[in-house]
Every structure is written in structure tokens, then in C-alpha cells.
Design a protein around this motif. Sequence first.
Motif, PDB file in Angstrom:
ATOM      1  N   HIS A 238      18.278  12.129  -9.791  1.00  0.00           N
ATOM      2  CA  HIS A 238      17.040  11.364  -9.577  1.00  0.00           C
ATOM      3  C   HIS A 238      16.583  11.526  -8.140  1.00  0.00           C
ATOM      4  N   TYR A 239      15.313  11.867  -8.011  1.00  0.00           N
ATOM      5  CA  TYR A 239      14.718  11.924  -6.662  1.00  0.00           C
ATOM      6  C   TYR A 239      13.231  11.600  -6.760  1.00  0.00           C
ATOM      7  N   TYR A 240      12.827  10.585  -6.016  1.00  0.00           N
ATOM      8  CA  TYR A 240      11.418  10.185  -5.974  1.00  0.00           C
ATOM      9  C   TYR A 240      10.806  10.591  -4.639  1.00  0.00           C
ATOM     10  N   THR A 241       9.527  10.932  -4.672  1.00  0.00           N
ATOM     11  CA  THR A 241       8.768  11.245  -3.465  1.00  0.00           C
ATOM     12  C   THR A 241       8.149   9.951  -2.939  1.00  0.00           C
ATOM     13  N   ILE A 242       8.704   9.462  -1.835  1.00  0.00           N
ATOM     14  CA  ILE A 242       8.249   8.188  -1.259  1.00  0.00           C
ATOM     15  C   ILE A 242       7.848   8.461   0.188  1.00  0.00           C
ATOM     16  N   PRO A 243       6.564   8.396   0.509  1.00  0.00           N
ATOM     17  CA  PRO A 243       6.184   8.741   1.885  1.00  0.00           C
ATOM     18  C   PRO A 243       6.771   7.807   2.937  1.00  0.00           C
ATOM     19  N   GLY A 244       6.931   6.530   2.605  1.00  0.00           N
ATOM     20  CA  GLY A 244       7.448   5.567   3.582  1.00  0.00           C
ATOM     21  C   GLY A 244       8.900   5.232   3.321  1.00  0.00           C
ATOM     22  N   ASP A 245       9.222   3.959   3.546  1.00  0.00           N
ATOM     23  CA  ASP A 245      10.585   3.475   3.353  1.00  0.00           C
ATOM     24  C   ASP A 245      10.627   2.667   2.055  1.00  0.00           C
ATOM     25  N   PHE A 246      11.645   2.892   1.240  1.00  0.00           N
ATOM     26  CA  PHE A 246      11.701   2.265  -0.082  1.00  0.00           C
ATOM     27  C   PHE A 246      11.596   0.741   0.010  1.00  0.00           C
ATOM     28  N   GLY A 249       8.265  -0.533   2.902  1.00  0.00           N
ATOM     29  CA  GLY A 249       6.867  -0.163   2.640  1.00  0.00           C
ATOM     30  C   GLY A 249       6.784   1.311   2.309  1.00  0.00           C
ATOM     31  N   LYS A 250       6.437   1.582   1.073  1.00  0.00           N
ATOM     32  CA  LYS A 250       6.475   2.980   0.601  1.00  0.00           C
ATOM     33  C   LYS A 250       5.211   3.728   0.984  1.00  0.00           C
ATOM     34  N   GLY A 251       4.134   2.976   1.238  1.00  0.00           N
ATOM     35  CA  GLY A 251       2.835   3.603   1.491  1.00  0.00           C
ATOM     36  C   GLY A 251       1.925   3.365   0.302  1.00  0.00           C
ATOM     37  N   ALA A 252       0.610   3.358   0.598  1.00  0.00           N
ATOM     38  CA  ALA A 252      -0.361   3.091  -0.473  1.00  0.00           C
ATOM     39  C   ALA A 252      -0.681   4.385  -1.217  1.00  0.00           C
ATOM     40  N   ALA A 253      -0.869   4.248  -2.528  1.00  0.00           N
ATOM     41  CA  ALA A 253      -1.165   5.425  -3.361  1.00  0.00           C
ATOM     42  C   ALA A 253      -2.476   6.081  -2.962  1.00  0.00           C
ATOM     43  N   THR A 254      -3.398   5.308  -2.409  1.00  0.00           N
ATOM     44  CA  THR A 254      -4.728   5.854  -2.090  1.00  0.00           C
ATOM     45  C   THR A 254      -4.960   5.925  -0.580  1.00  0.00           C
ATOM     46  N   ASP A 255      -3.888   5.974   0.177  1.00  0.00           N
ATOM     47  CA  ASP A 255      -4.008   6.080   1.643  1.00  0.00           C
ATOM     48  C   ASP A 255      -4.722   7.397   1.991  1.00  0.00           C
ATOM     49  N   THR A 300       6.046  10.526  -7.591  1.00  0.00           N
ATOM     50  CA  THR A 300       5.717   9.686  -6.435  1.00  0.00           C
ATOM     51  C   THR A 300       6.014   8.224  -6.736  1.00  0.00           C
ATOM     52  N   TRP A 301       6.398   7.537  -5.681  1.00  0.00           N
ATOM     53  CA  TRP A 301       6.628   6.082  -5.800  1.00  0.00           C
ATOM     54  C   TRP A 301       5.959   5.439  -4.593  1.00  0.00           C
ATOM     55  N   PHE A 302       4.836   4.786  -4.831  1.00  0.00           N
ATOM     56  CA  PHE A 302       4.081   4.119  -3.768  1.00  0.00           C
ATOM     57  C   PHE A 302       4.215   2.608  -3.923  1.00  0.00           C
ATOM     58  N   ASP A 303       3.623   1.877  -2.967  1.00  0.00           N
ATOM     59  CA  ASP A 303       3.530   0.421  -3.129  1.00  0.00           C
ATOM     60  C   ASP A 303       2.661   0.148  -4.352  1.00  0.00           C
ATOM     61  N   VAL A 304       2.957  -0.948  -5.047  1.00  0.00           N
ATOM     62  CA  VAL A 304       2.155  -1.245  -6.249  1.00  0.00           C
ATOM     63  C   VAL A 304       0.714  -1.525  -5.842  1.00  0.00           C
ATOM     64  N   GLU A 305      -0.200  -1.305  -6.758  1.00  0.00           N
ATOM     65  CA  GLU A 305      -1.609  -1.610  -6.502  1.00  0.00           C
ATOM     66  C   GLU A 305      -1.736  -3.081  -6.128  1.00  0.00           C
ATOM     67  N   ASN A 309       1.389  -7.083 -10.639  1.00  0.00           N
ATOM     68  CA  ASN A 309       2.762  -7.601 -10.653  1.00  0.00           C
ATOM     69  C   ASN A 309       3.696  -6.621  -9.928  1.00  0.00           C
ATOM     70  N   PRO A 310       4.367  -7.054  -8.847  1.00  0.00           N
ATOM     71  CA  PRO A 310       5.218  -6.121  -8.095  1.00  0.00           C
ATOM     72  C   PRO A 310       6.323  -5.496  -8.951  1.00  0.00           C
ATOM     73  N   GLY A 311       6.701  -6.184 -10.019  1.00  0.00           N
ATOM     74  CA  GLY A 311       7.762  -5.646 -10.883  1.00  0.00           C
ATOM     75  C   GLY A 311       7.248  -4.639 -11.894  1.00  0.00           C
ATOM     76  N   PHE A 312       5.950  -4.384 -11.896  1.00  0.00           N
ATOM     77  CA  PHE A 312       5.383  -3.506 -12.933  1.00  0.00           C
ATOM     78  C   PHE A 312       5.159  -2.067 -12.463  1.00  0.00           C
ATOM     79  N   LEU A 313       5.302  -1.852 -11.144  1.00  0.00           N
ATOM     80  CA  LEU A 313       5.216  -0.497 -10.571  1.00  0.00           C
ATOM     81  C   LEU A 313       3.963   0.271 -11.010  1.00  0.00           C
ATOM     82  N   TYR A 314       2.833  -0.444 -10.998  1.00  0.00           N
ATOM     83  CA  TYR A 314       1.566   0.195 -11.358  1.00  0.00           C
ATOM     84  C   TYR A 314       0.948   0.772 -10.101  1.00  0.00           C
ATOM     85  N   GLN A 315       0.608   2.038 -10.104  1.00  0.00           N
ATOM     86  CA  GLN A 315       0.010   2.658  -8.927  1.00  0.00           C
ATOM     87  C   GLN A 315      -1.110   3.621  -9.329  1.00  0.00           C
TER      88      GLN A 315
END
Length: 495
Positions: A238-246, A249-255, A300-305, A309-315
Motif C-alpha cells: 500500500h502506498y498513497y500519494t499525499i502531498p503533505g503530512d498524513f 494536513g495532507k493538502g487540499a485536493a484543489t490547491d 491520492t489522499w488529500f484533506d476531505v472536502e 464528514n471527515p470519516g468519509f474521505l470524500y475529495q
Amino acid sequence: MENKVIINTDIEKGIINKNIYGHFAEHLGRCIYEGIWVGEDSPIPNTKGIRNDVLAALKNLNIPVLRWPGGCFADEYHWKDGIGPREDRKRMVNTHWGGVIENNHFGTHEFMLLCELLECEPYICGNVGSGTVQEMSEWVEYMTFDGESPMANWRQENGRAEPWKLKYFGVGNENWGCGGHMRPEYYADLYRRYQTYVRNYGENKIYKIAGGANVDDYRWTEVLMREAAHFMDGLSLHYYTIPGDFWKGKGAATDPREEQWFITLKKALHMEELITKHSKIMDKYDPDKRIGLVIDEWGTWFDVEPGTNPGFLYQQNTIRDALVAGLHFHIFHRHNDRVQMTNIAQTVNVLQAMVLTEGEKMILTPTYHVFEMFKVHQDATKLQVDATVGTYEFNGEQLPAVSASASRAKDGKINISLCNLNPKEGAALTLQLRGMIDQEAAVSGRILSAEESNAHNTFEQPDRVKPVAFTGATLENNQLNVELPPMSVVVLTVE
Ligand code: AHR
């Protein structure tokens, strides 16, 4: 530097396993419920509870294999809660993902129906973390035993006479983390024990996948290979692309910042090093490469929109995600001798999704379009590509400016995929089709690109990022001259 690519049309490098284009759908947020399953009584048009719009969109991707029910959810899932009359099914709390009620309406029968409708192979992940050997063993019996047995009889009572074909079975998920926080030595022993009772019934032959490493945990791979290689067909990673820190703050999907663009692509390219190093360890114990590296969670794994819901990982999903997908596929192609399957996380409404839904509405993401454009590579013969390319520089750091991969499909057509990583500058390329004898060949293509690096589709503007015909390639004397616009993914077909 000039970008020069040689496509060696006469040097074949094995098959690109179609399972590299696999998917992952977990009981997480709105992936299964709302995203795939709406229930038979829903006003949203559906086929036996599975929404038709999502089904049609996914069908168009030729999804080869679908992993379910998790993820972390898998090691809390008790399959017997998800069979029989839906109104009688046990309700549980999905503790990993938002603490919401899971009503178990989407269970084994519904998942197998989904796979039948998608015409893909099911890949089921069993519960090691909180389940028993008996429970796992009985699940396989329930699904695949043909004849008289307690589980097969029960399946028949629940409306399914014939056993299903089940090829791929995972023995736990992330057993170093949410799947039990185990040490590799302990999990290797548990793996050996649990897999013993994952039986092959009749003609059904199961490809057993052991829970693999997190990112660069090479010791995990070493121990698993040393202790259990003989008992597995695949080992996951398993490896996710996370621009920031898990955690911070992972970073915004639309940064829109270029810094975020650059770091995301740099981290996506890290997959190459991970595969190379894990493969090297696997080579030591399995020089014939019998065991597949199964990258059953990536993306990719960004901060949720914001506001969700933070537990829903919607981005959201932008042209940056499209580049991440294209680069991953090129890396997977390069390692097609070891990488037998990958599964993007996740298919609908979660992380790097193909489609997003809102009520009865559905949109396709830029990532969807890359999967659709690249499907020509599925089960195609990889051609050797030798590339000399310039660099894309940002803040003194460099990435390759362009990435390329090529294959020959069964119909003889050569498909070449190209990614321009630079969000600001176009790239001129020459591609020599070395070894090609057909002087009459013609080229056509499609491109996915955008004006802004955070361009994405919304329910109001669903077609902002979508593929269009590509006119920037010319073919003369077996040489392609290509002008790639900034931040673009292109697939060319030579026939
Ligand atoms: O895909 C989301 C989660 O990421 C999965 O449930 C888990 O396996 C991983 O940590």
C-alpha cells in the motif's frame, strides 16, 4: 534538452496484466452506500439495487477486478451479517469510517452481483484482525462449494444455487495497522494458518494474497517472503500519494499552487522506488517471479472536502489526479514482470475516485478519463521504450518532464501514452517507431488537459475536464512529432 523517445516495436516485454487497472470499493463513506448501492426501492434508477448510472460508467472502463469489502473495514467485517433477507440483517457500527450505522444491505450476494454486472473478477479481502479461521474458511465454502455442505446449502437457501467463481482472496488487510497492529513474524504465522483453510473447491482455484507492507517497510516484505512465500500467490503493498503530512494536513485536493503540484507528482513517482526495492527482496526468495506484487491500495489522499464528514474521505479530483494516475500506470507497466494487479482507492466518492455522486447526479472525474483512455493497454504486449527527456524544474528540484509507455494490442494497433508533467510549459517530442515496417500507418489520439492545475468537474460543470481529439501529432517515416500541451495526458494510436 530535446525529448526523444524510441518505441521499439520489435522488442516485446511481456503482457501488461489487465488487473493493473483494478479497483477497490470499501464500506467507507459514500462509496458502497449511495455511490454503488441505492437499494431496489430507490427512485434512482437501479438494477436490483445497484445504481444504473454508476454501473454504466464503470462498465465503460472494462474494470478487470474489484476488491471488497475493505480496507480497514475488512478486518471488522463478519460476512454472515450480510446475507439472508435484508430487513433481518444485523446493524453494526462502522467504527473506522465515521462511526455510522452499517445495515449490511450490501453483502456477499450484492457484491457478486455487482461483479457479474461489471463482468469483472471479485477480489475478496477476509477478516484476520477480528475474525476466526472458521469464519474465513466458511466464507470461501459458502461462495465456492458446489454440492451438499452446510455453507453451500445455506447459500442455496439464500437464493443462489450455483457457486460463484472466486479467484482472488486476501488474507487480511494492513495487518501492521488497522488489521491488527501485528509484527510481521506474527502475521506471517497467522497468514500460514488462515490460508490453510482457504480451500480450493472443485474447479475453483484461489489466488491467495498475503497482507503486505506499508510504503517502505522492507522488513515486512522480507519476513513475509522468508516465512510464507511458499503459501502465497500474491503479496500486497500500500502506498498513497499525499502531498503533505498524513496527520498534520495532507493538502487540499484543489490547491492551485505549483508547489503542491510538484510535490504531488514527485511523491507519485516514488512508487517506482518502492516497487523496485520490494521486488528486489521478492526476487531473493522468488527468482522466477511466481508471486505477484499486488498494489491493492494506491492513489491520492488529500484533506476531505470542507464541510464533509471527515470519516468519509470524500475529495475532489483534478487534472493533477489525472497526471498521478497516468504516471502510476507507466510505473506499473515498467514493472509488469512483478506487478500482477493494482487497485486504485477507491472507485466511487472516496479518495481518488472515478465517479462522484450527489443524490441522483453523477459526474466523471479526470481520473476516470485516464482509466478510460488507458484501457487499450489492458492485456496488451508491452513494447520497450527508451526515453531521453528533459526536466521539469521547480524550486531547484527536478522531475522528468515527460513520461511515456507503449504497447501493442491484440488487434495489432500500437498505443502510446504520454504525460507532460509540467503545468506551465508544453513539451515537443520525437517518437521513433523503431522496427516498424508499415509506411502507410496513420496516427490518431485523444488528450486530457486543462487550463488550470486545479481544474476539475463539478455537478454544475461536469465536462470541464474531459478528453478531446488530439491533433498535435504527425507521423512521417515512422517518426511521430508530438506537441504536448502543459499538464496533459495523451494516448496515441498508430494503426
Ligand atoms: O482506503 C482507505 C484506507 O486506507 C483503507 O481502509 C486502509 O486499508 C488504508 O489505510
